[in-house]
Write an enzyme that holds these catalytic residues in place. Structure first.
Site, PDB file in Angstrom:
ATOM      1  CB  CYS A   7      20.316 -11.875  51.278  1.00 12.53           C
ATOM      2  SG  CYS A   7      19.257 -12.908  50.028  1.00 12.53           S
ATOM      3  CG  HIS A  46      16.921 -15.734  49.018  1.00 14.00           C
ATOM      4  ND1 HIS A  46      17.716 -16.062  50.233  1.00 14.00           N
ATOM      5  CD2 HIS A  46      16.037 -16.798  49.105  1.00 14.00           C
ATOM      6  CE1 HIS A  46      17.221 -16.978  50.836  1.00 14.00           C
ATOM      7  NE2 HIS A  46      16.175 -17.409  50.242  1.00 14.00           N
ATOM      8  CG  HIS A  97      21.376 -17.457  49.391  1.00 17.62           C
ATOM      9  ND1 HIS A  97      20.845 -16.024  49.585  1.00 17.62           N
ATOM     10  CD2 HIS A  97      22.117 -17.316  48.383  1.00 17.62           C
ATOM     11  CE1 HIS A  97      21.384 -15.310  48.570  1.00 17.62           C
ATOM     12  NE2 HIS A  97      22.096 -16.068  47.620  1.00 17.62           N
ATOM     13  CG  HIS A  99      26.150 -21.888  50.219  1.00 18.73           C
ATOM     14  ND1 HIS A  99      24.603 -22.103  50.639  1.00 18.73           N
ATOM     15  CD2 HIS A  99      26.516 -22.940  50.721  1.00 18.73           C
ATOM     16  CE1 HIS A  99      24.529 -23.031  51.685  1.00 18.73           C
ATOM     17  NE2 HIS A  99      25.738 -23.448  51.958  1.00 18.73           N
ATOM     18  CG  HIS A 101      30.394 -25.668  50.628  1.00 19.16           C
ATOM     19  ND1 HIS A 101      30.841 -25.286  51.838  1.00 19.16           N
ATOM     20  CD2 HIS A 101      29.036 -25.824  50.743  1.00 19.16           C
ATOM     21  CE1 HIS A 101      29.798 -24.924  52.677  1.00 19.16           C
ATOM     22  NE2 HIS A 101      28.629 -25.451  52.201  1.00 19.16           N
TER      23      HIS A 101
HETATM   24  P1  AMP Z   1      25.827 -25.421  54.266  1.00 18.01           P
HETATM   25  O1  AMP Z   1      25.994 -26.191  55.624  1.00 18.01           O
HETATM   26  O2  AMP Z   1      26.088 -26.117  53.068  1.00 18.01           O
HETATM   27  O3  AMP Z   1      24.597 -24.701  54.400  1.00 18.01           O
HETATM   28  O4  AMP Z   1      26.820 -24.343  54.424  1.00 18.01           O
HETATM   29  C1  AMP Z   1      26.897 -23.182  54.970  1.00 18.01           C
HETATM   30  C2  AMP Z   1      28.453 -22.387  55.350  1.00 18.01           C
HETATM   31  O5  AMP Z   1      28.310 -21.261  55.540  1.00 18.01           O
HETATM   32  C3  AMP Z   1      28.996 -23.182  56.351  1.00 18.01           C
HETATM   33  O6  AMP Z   1      30.227 -23.839  55.981  1.00 18.01           O
HETATM   34  C4  AMP Z   1      29.577 -22.082  57.458  1.00 18.01           C
HETATM   35  O7  AMP Z   1      30.566 -22.162  57.952  1.00 18.01           O
HETATM   36  C5  AMP Z   1      29.371 -20.817  56.411  1.00 18.01           C
HETATM   37  N1  AMP Z   1      29.124 -19.554  56.977  1.00 18.01           N
HETATM   38  C6  AMP Z   1      28.063 -19.250  57.881  1.00 18.01           C
HETATM   39  N2  AMP Z   1      28.134 -18.061  58.065  1.00 18.01           N
HETATM   40  C7  AMP Z   1      29.215 -17.448  57.572  1.00 18.01           C
HETATM   41  C8  AMP Z   1      29.565 -16.121  57.364  1.00 18.01           C
HETATM   42  N3  AMP Z   1      29.052 -15.089  58.007  1.00 18.01           N
HETATM   43  N4  AMP Z   1      30.709 -15.904  56.735  1.00 18.01           N
HETATM   44  C9  AMP Z   1      31.270 -16.958  56.131  1.00 18.01           C
HETATM   45  N5  AMP Z   1      30.766 -18.227  56.126  1.00 18.01           N
HETATM   46  C10 AMP Z   1      29.662 -18.556  56.678  1.00 18.01           C
HETATM   47 ZN    ZN Z   2      19.504 -15.079  50.724  1.00 17.09          ZN
END
Ligand code: AMP
Ligand code: ZN
Length: 110
Positions: A7, A46, A97, A99, A101
């Site tokens: 967020c 969110h 949140h 996302h 990949h």
């Molecule tokens: P997940 O394990 O699917 O929840 O993926 C979370 C992802 O967010 C991981 O691959 C982290 O490396 C990435 N991540 C966490 N904090 C940040 C950030 N500040 N900027 C970019 N990526 C992030």
């Molecule tokens: Zn969020």
């Protein structure tokens, strides 16, 4: 959502390496890349998992996928890529949140 890092990134309160942004999604580089290209596509709204999808959020995710497809070549993904959406504890979801990949830029091991 308070204390949600995505967020805060979506709101521009925390810096990220953004490669695309519009009114409803942001795409930025993963801070710990697991492939040569590793981006995260994050809806600005969110919610944590697909279990929380209503019609509006489902349509939003559809548009996010459409946008990823439209940006494929510009993002350097024309040779193919993988989309992953981790859901919950067993999948190792660390940021609650939703996302997407986006992994590519090289052949990917399964
Ligand atoms: P997940 O394990 O699917 O929840 O993926 C979370 C992802 O967010 C991981 O691959 C982290 O490396 C990435 N991540 C966490 N904090 C940040 C950030 N500040 N900027 C970019 N990526 C992030
Ligand atoms: Zn969020």
């Amino acid at each position: 959502m308070e204390n949600c890092i995505f967020c805060k990134i979506a709101a521009g309160e925390i810096a990220s390496a953004k490669v695309y942004e519009d009114e409803e999604i942001v795409i930025f580089k993963d801070i710990e890349p697991k492939a040569k290209i590793h981006l995260l596509c994050v809806p600005k709204e969110h919610f944590a998992t697909v279990a929380e999808l209503d019609e509006g959020r489902a349509a939003l995710l559809g548009r996010a996928l459409q946008k990823i497809g439209a940006l494929r070549d510009a993002l350097g993904l024309s040779e193919g890529f993988r989309l992953v959406v981790n859901q919950g504890e067993n999948a190792g979801q660390t940021v609650h949140h939703l996302h997407i990949h986006i992994l590519g830029g090289e052949p990917l091991a399964w």
